[in-house]
Design a protein around this motif. Structure first.
Motif, PDB file in Angstrom:
ATOM      1  N   ARG A  90       0.836  -1.208   0.000  1.00 13.77           N
ATOM      2  CA  ARG A  90       0.000   0.000   0.000  1.00 13.77           C
ATOM      3  C   ARG A  90       0.867   1.252   0.000  1.00 13.77           C
ATOM      4  O   ARG A  90       0.617   2.192  -0.750  1.00 13.77           O
ATOM      5  N   ALA A 189     -18.829   1.707  -3.103  1.00 15.57           N
ATOM      6  CA  ALA A 189     -17.769   1.902  -4.095  1.00 15.57           C
ATOM      7  C   ALA A 189     -17.006   3.154  -3.701  1.00 15.57           C
ATOM      8  O   ALA A 189     -17.573   4.074  -3.114  1.00 15.57           O
ATOM      9  N   ASP A 190     -15.715   3.158  -3.986  1.00 14.80           N
ATOM     10  CA  ASP A 190     -14.954   4.389  -3.739  1.00 14.80           C
ATOM     11  C   ASP A 190     -13.912   4.547  -4.831  1.00 14.80           C
ATOM     12  O   ASP A 190     -13.441   3.571  -5.422  1.00 14.80           O
ATOM     13  N   ALA A 191     -13.588   5.805  -5.109  1.00 20.32           N
ATOM     14  CA  ALA A 191     -12.636   6.121  -6.172  1.00 20.32           C
ATOM     15  C   ALA A 191     -11.790   7.319  -5.771  1.00 20.32           C
ATOM     16  O   ALA A 191     -12.259   8.200  -5.038  1.00 20.32           O
ATOM     17  N   GLN A 205      -8.519   5.818  -9.669  1.00 20.97           N
ATOM     18  CA  GLN A 205      -8.516   4.517  -9.014  1.00 20.97           C
ATOM     19  C   GLN A 205      -9.924   4.268  -8.490  1.00 20.97           C
ATOM     20  O   GLN A 205     -10.408   5.032  -7.647  1.00 20.97           O
ATOM     21  N   GLY A 206     -10.594   3.245  -8.974  1.00 18.76           N
ATOM     22  CA  GLY A 206     -11.968   2.999  -8.547  1.00 18.76           C
ATOM     23  C   GLY A 206     -12.207   1.537  -8.227  1.00 18.76           C
ATOM     24  O   GLY A 206     -11.721   0.656  -8.934  1.00 18.76           O
ATOM     25  N   THR A 207     -12.950   1.304  -7.159  1.00 18.42           N
ATOM     26  CA  THR A 207     -13.205  -0.063  -6.713  1.00 18.42           C
ATOM     27  C   THR A 207     -14.633  -0.213  -6.217  1.00 18.42           C
ATOM     28  O   THR A 207     -15.127   0.628  -5.462  1.00 18.42           O
ATOM     29  N   ALA A 208     -15.274  -1.300  -6.649  1.00 22.77           N
ATOM     30  CA  ALA A 208     -16.581  -1.659  -6.100  1.00 22.77           C
ATOM     31  C   ALA A 208     -16.356  -2.529  -4.869  1.00 22.77           C
ATOM     32  O   ALA A 208     -15.613  -3.506  -4.921  1.00 22.77           O
ATOM     33  N   GLU A 209     -16.977  -2.164  -3.763  1.00 27.45           N
ATOM     34  CA  GLU A 209     -16.796  -2.903  -2.518  1.00 27.45           C
ATOM     35  C   GLU A 209     -17.933  -3.892  -2.263  1.00 27.45           C
ATOM     36  O   GLU A 209     -17.768  -4.858  -1.529  1.00 27.45           O
TER      37      GLU A 209
END
Length: 245
Positions: A90, A189-191, A205-209
């Motif tokens: 990270r 989701a957060d980006a 940078q985007g991710t579905a949680e």
């Protein structure tokens, strides 16, 4: 229908209180204490009269970054990474992001074979440490170039335009700007968006949680991010104007 409330009570498209204080470190050629709400990061810029070996002789400068979290930046003590034997994935990812973001707006051929190292140390974390780091690192870098100009090492500030970063995400099904930890830990989701003052996209940078989000939801996040970046750029320029840059 009543809009779902955020834990902080902020409207969906409102940033946390943001401040940028320059010149907080008397030793560094550039420094900024950046605060996004309860996330506080100290960004310093150091001028080094050398470049990485693979750049020597090319007449080109370099901008790089290091990132770290102090042990009590979080609610429980986190061991220093040096004590654990090395940086986490990270940490490496975030410091590379910061370096890429700043190099994207820097004319690397305008200041010779000089490296500027940006250190971003998280004093207190409440979500968005990487976005605060990018935003604060830009003004620390700008100040370092200002120092070089005052010394006659360069004739102009070799920055093309400001760059900043902000998060946006889906919280309780609603697109929201600048997530704090309470939202980030429960977001669907957060980006993270790194954008220039003119709206150029440096990185997303985007991710579905929870479950995949739609293209329409992504555009809602991007719209929030553009608004937030515009406000951050105004704050960056105001902070630099205070010291005559």
């Amino acid at each position: 229908m009543t809009e779902p409330r955020r834990p902080s009570g902020r409207p969906a498209d409102v940033l946390r209180p943001v401040s940028l204080e320059l010149g907080v470190n008397k030793h560094a050629e550039g420094s900024c204490l950046v605060k996004f709400g309860d996330t506080h990061v100290l960004c310093t810029a150091t001028i080094e009269e050398q470049v990485p070996p693979w750049l020597k002789g090319g007449g080109k400068g370099w901008v790089t970054a290091e990132y770290g979290m102090l042990p009590r930046s979080t609610n429980t003590r986190t061991a220093r990474e040096a004590a654990k034997g090395g940086q986490s994935g990270r940490t490496q990812e975030i410091q590379r992001l910061i370096g890429r973001a700043l190099r994207a707006v820097t004319d690397l051929r305008a200041f010779g074979e000089i490296q500027i190292r940006l250190d971003c140390d998280v004093i207190q974390a409440d979500g968005g440490t990487r976005t605060a780091s990018v935003t604060g690192a830009y003004v620390a870098l700008h100040q370092a170039f200002g120092t070089m100009k005052k010394l006659g090492a360069i004739h102009r500030i070799p920055l093309k335009e400001p760059v900043a970063a902000i998060s946006a995400g889906l919280y309780n099904g609603m697109a929201v700007l600048d997530l704090d930890y309470a939202e980030d830990s429960k977001a669907q989701a957060d980006a993270n968006f790194v954008l220039t003052a003119s709206g150029g996209i440096v990185e997303v940078q985007g991710t579905a949680e929870d479950h995949p989000f739609t293209e329409a939801e992504f555009h809602a996040l991007l719209a929030h991010a553009k608004k937030g970046i515009g406000e951050l750029v105004v704050l960056q320029r105001a902070a630099l104007a205070k010291i005559g840059l």
